[in-house]
Design an enzyme around this catalytic site. Structure first.
Site: not given
Length: 720
Positions: A12, A15, A409, A606, A610
């Protein structure tokens, strides 16, 4: 250093939190995060201060098992699943007779002793894991599902033992046996559902072929893929899988790359083209030279990215973690209050009060809440990988659905990124060949797409190197050759160099209105010519813009081109918002301006020029090339370079987040509704919930959350 460890034994969210706290407090560990659905632990640590072995020891001290080996951990998970299956069969074999005897055979001789004999092995052999988990909870000063099950079943079992041997009373052996059986059944079903949630990784890892045919010492030999080295010449025959990444040196064929890129149309491969490992060769034979092997291949990089994404937490997970940390102690208190209310206030018998108390304990385990987010993230990122959309983290997956502004772009993103020279205009008596040659000399040292277009046009000419070369970002180049000072670039470059271009402005404008990028060639301060270059808009660009705008997203195009050219190109793509004449260094500032307006901005580029804008944006989407997946900038990588995948990524995010919200709602609603019913709030209407059926409901809640997440796999095309 970052490392991923596979964990077994978690039941759970509590844990998971125990392990995170234990490892997170270690000297040298800066961050530790558990993915409950993937059963993985991601640790950022200083290898000089703490070792992997010490981290594994810490996990084991917390009561769980850890491994660095995926193969080893896979075997452990299979072994654990088989163990639960055996325990389930054993438990059913004893619980069913106990149930039949308890319900239908009231006059059976030695009935209490027979039920005791049937229930005891279930309680202490099958239920041993819950006692062990409870002891770990106590050692770690936490409370989890195991503690609730252990307390609940022990109460029913030991009360029945007392009634059998020490005092007259009701027997509830069937309650403890069925409760344990249903919980183990739930764990078994949950494990199988988790396996389905992680199928994307398994499929990816299973794509790589086992062997490769290489040429060594002039002979073709078949070797295991692990023995391939960079530089090996590899032969791939029709229908075979390409074993590793490389470059074709001879032959031609079409290659099915759908398993990597999601693109169904085969890609033609000829000499000089790159091939990707795990893709399938078509009808021709290819010889290629290996360039990337092992962990450096595209497939390995994709597997790594998807694993990291599935191991990460979406921000919304913090809410579930906070709730889970307080849930179990609160449930124990509610259970105690239920017993006291029924026994002392309402005046019910001890046994009835105990049953209501136990029902509250077992129905309220927060397992479903802990699985609500990670299962959806696992399936969502896996589905993205199948479509060629690599989402790097749960945070990126969550953020993509909130984007309301996309900035594209231009070059290589909206356009093909392969511009071609379309026009050469000459002045002052220069010939077209001379203008092209001088431009090619100036651009020979440049890697810009426009430079490649000029050099490609001049490929049949002998182009010498310039004696000097200087690139001016966003403007052009300055070069010297044979005593000539060459300028090639934009109006800005000419103005900053005191070159008068008024006389050719009309010629420039005419070309720009056709959507062409115009470069001005100046030799020794005199205009020699114009070179116009055009880049083709991607076939799907207009459709992408239409889909984004239809979903309420504002679309921008950003470019270094002048306003006239940029507007003409944007018009072809159907984009009205244009940010023109923006230098690479200024793109991030433009993104920041949009964010200042309260927009949630995704930048699509790209991943190289950028990078600053991708980092500044709320969501960076890097366009991959299909062979270069490990792009550092960007939260999402589009393997196919298809602009439509921007919309698909956003839709996938929205659908995944919708599943997470559904999961959380039902998990919380289930507990909110289930606890009062289990506590006997509807007993006056004759509606009660026995503890064993409360346990069954609890088990099914976890399975239902995972199953709901698995519905994401049905979205083959998220645009539908």
């Amino acid at each position: 250093m970052k490392k991923k460890f596979q964990i077994t034994g978690m039941h759970c969210a509590n844990c998971a939190q125990s392990i995170e706290k234990k490892v997170g407090k270690m000297r040298g560990v800066s961050k530790a995060g558990i993915n409950l659905a993937a059963e993985t632990l991601d640790v950022d640590f200083d290898a000089g201060k703490v070792s992997s072995e010490k981290i594994i020891e810490a996990v084991e001290r917390a009561g769980f098992k850890a491994s660095e080996s995926i193969e080893e951990s896979g075997k452990a998970r299979i072994a654990e699943s088989e163990r639960q299956k055996r325990l389930l069969i054993f438990s059913i074999a004893l619980a069913l007779p106990a149930f039949v005897i308890s319900m239908l055979m009231m006059d059976l001789p030695y009935r209490p002793l027979i039920l005791f004999a049937l229930a005891t092995p279930v309680q202490f052999i099958v239920g041993y894991q819950f006692y062990k988990g409870t002891w770990n909870n106590i050692r770690n000063r936490s409370a989890g599902m195991d503690m609730l099950i252990a307390i609940g079943t022990s109460a029913a079992y030991f009360y029945s033992v007392g009634s059998t041997f020490f005092f007259p009373g009701d027997l509830y052996y069937e309650t403890s046996t069925l409760l344990i059986t249903f919980v183990v059944l739930g764990k078994f079903l949950e494990a199988r559902a988790k396996g389905k949630a992680g199928e994307a990784i398994k499929k990816l890892m299973g794509l790589a072929p086992k062997n490769a045919t290489v040429v060594r010492n002039g002979k073709e030999i078949s070797i295991p893929i692990e023995q391939v080295v960079v530089g090996d010449v590899i032969i791939v025959r029709p229908g075979e899988k390409i074993p590793v990444d490389g470059v074709v040196i001879s032959g031609s064929s079409s290659v099915d790359e759908s398993m990597i890129t999601g693109e169904s149309i085969p890609v033609e491969k000829n000499k000089g083209d790159q091939v990707i490992g795990a893709t399938i060769n078509g009808n021709g034979m290819l010889r290629f030279r290996a360039t990337k092997i092992g962990k450096d291949t595209v497939l390995s990089q994709i597997v790594k990215l998807v694993q990291e994404a599935q191991g990460s937490k979406a921000p919304i997970q913090r809410f579930a973690d906070r709730v889970s940390s307080y849930f179990v102690p609160a449930v124990v208190l509610i259970s105690l209050a239920t017993f006291l209310t029924w026994y002392f206030v309402i005046g019910a018998g001890f046994a009835s009060s105990l049953m209501f108390s136990i029902a509250v304990l077992v129905i309220a385990c927060p397992c479903a809440l802990g699985l609500a987010t990670p299962t959806a993230v696992m399936v969502g990122t896996g589905k993205g990988a199948e479509m060629g959309i690599l989402i790097k983290s749960g945070g990126a997956l969550e953020k993509a659905g909130t984007v309301n502004t996309v900035v594209f772009d231009k070059t290589g993103t909206l356009t093909e990124g392969k511009p071609k020279v379309t026009d050469i205009v000459t002045f002052d008596g220069h010939k077209q060949s001379e203008v092209l040659r001088l431009a090619a000399i100036a651009e020979k040292g440049s890697e810009h797409p426009l430079a490649r277009a000029i050099l490609d046009k001049a490929k049949n000419m002998k182009i010498p190197h310039a004696s000097s070369f200087h690139a001016v970002p966003g403007q052009g180049v300055r070069a010297s050759y044979a005593g000539k000072a060459i300028l090639l670039g934009t109006r800005k470059l000419m103005r900053s160099s005191d070159v008068n271009i008024a006389s050719i402005e009309k010629d420039i404008k005419a070309l720009e209105e056709q959507g062409k990028t115009v470069m001005i060639l100046c030799v020794n301060k005199k205009i020699a010519g114009l070179i116009a270059v055009a880049d083709v808009i991607k076939a799907n660009a207009k459709e992408t813009v239409r889909m984004l705008e239809a979903s309420g997203t504002e679309v921008f195009m950003i470019t270094g081109d002048n306003n006239t050219t940029a507007t003409a190109i944007a018009k072809q793509a159907g984009i009205e918002n244009v940010l023109a004449e923006v230098l690479p260094s200024g793109k991030a500032a433009e993104v920041k301006k949009l964010q200042a307006r309260g927009r949630v901005v995704a930048m699509v580029g790209d991943g190289i020029n950028d990078a600053p804008a991708l980092a500044q944006s709320d969501l960076g989407i890097a366009v991959g090339s299909g062979t270069d997946i490990a792009i550092e900038t960007g939260d999402i990588v589009l393997v196919k370079s298809d602009p439509r995948d921007v919309h698909k990524a956003m839709e996938l995010s929205r659908k995944t987040m919708s599943k997470i919200r559904q999961n959380m709602f039902w998990a919380l609603f289930y507990n909110s509704a289930g606890i009062p019913i289990a506590a006997g709030a509807l007993a006056g209407f004759g509606i009660t919930l026995r503890p064993e059926f409360a346990g069954f409901a609890m088990a099914l809640s976890s399975v239902s959350v995972i199953s709901n997440s698995l519905f994401l796999k049905r979205y083959g095309n998220v645009n539908k």
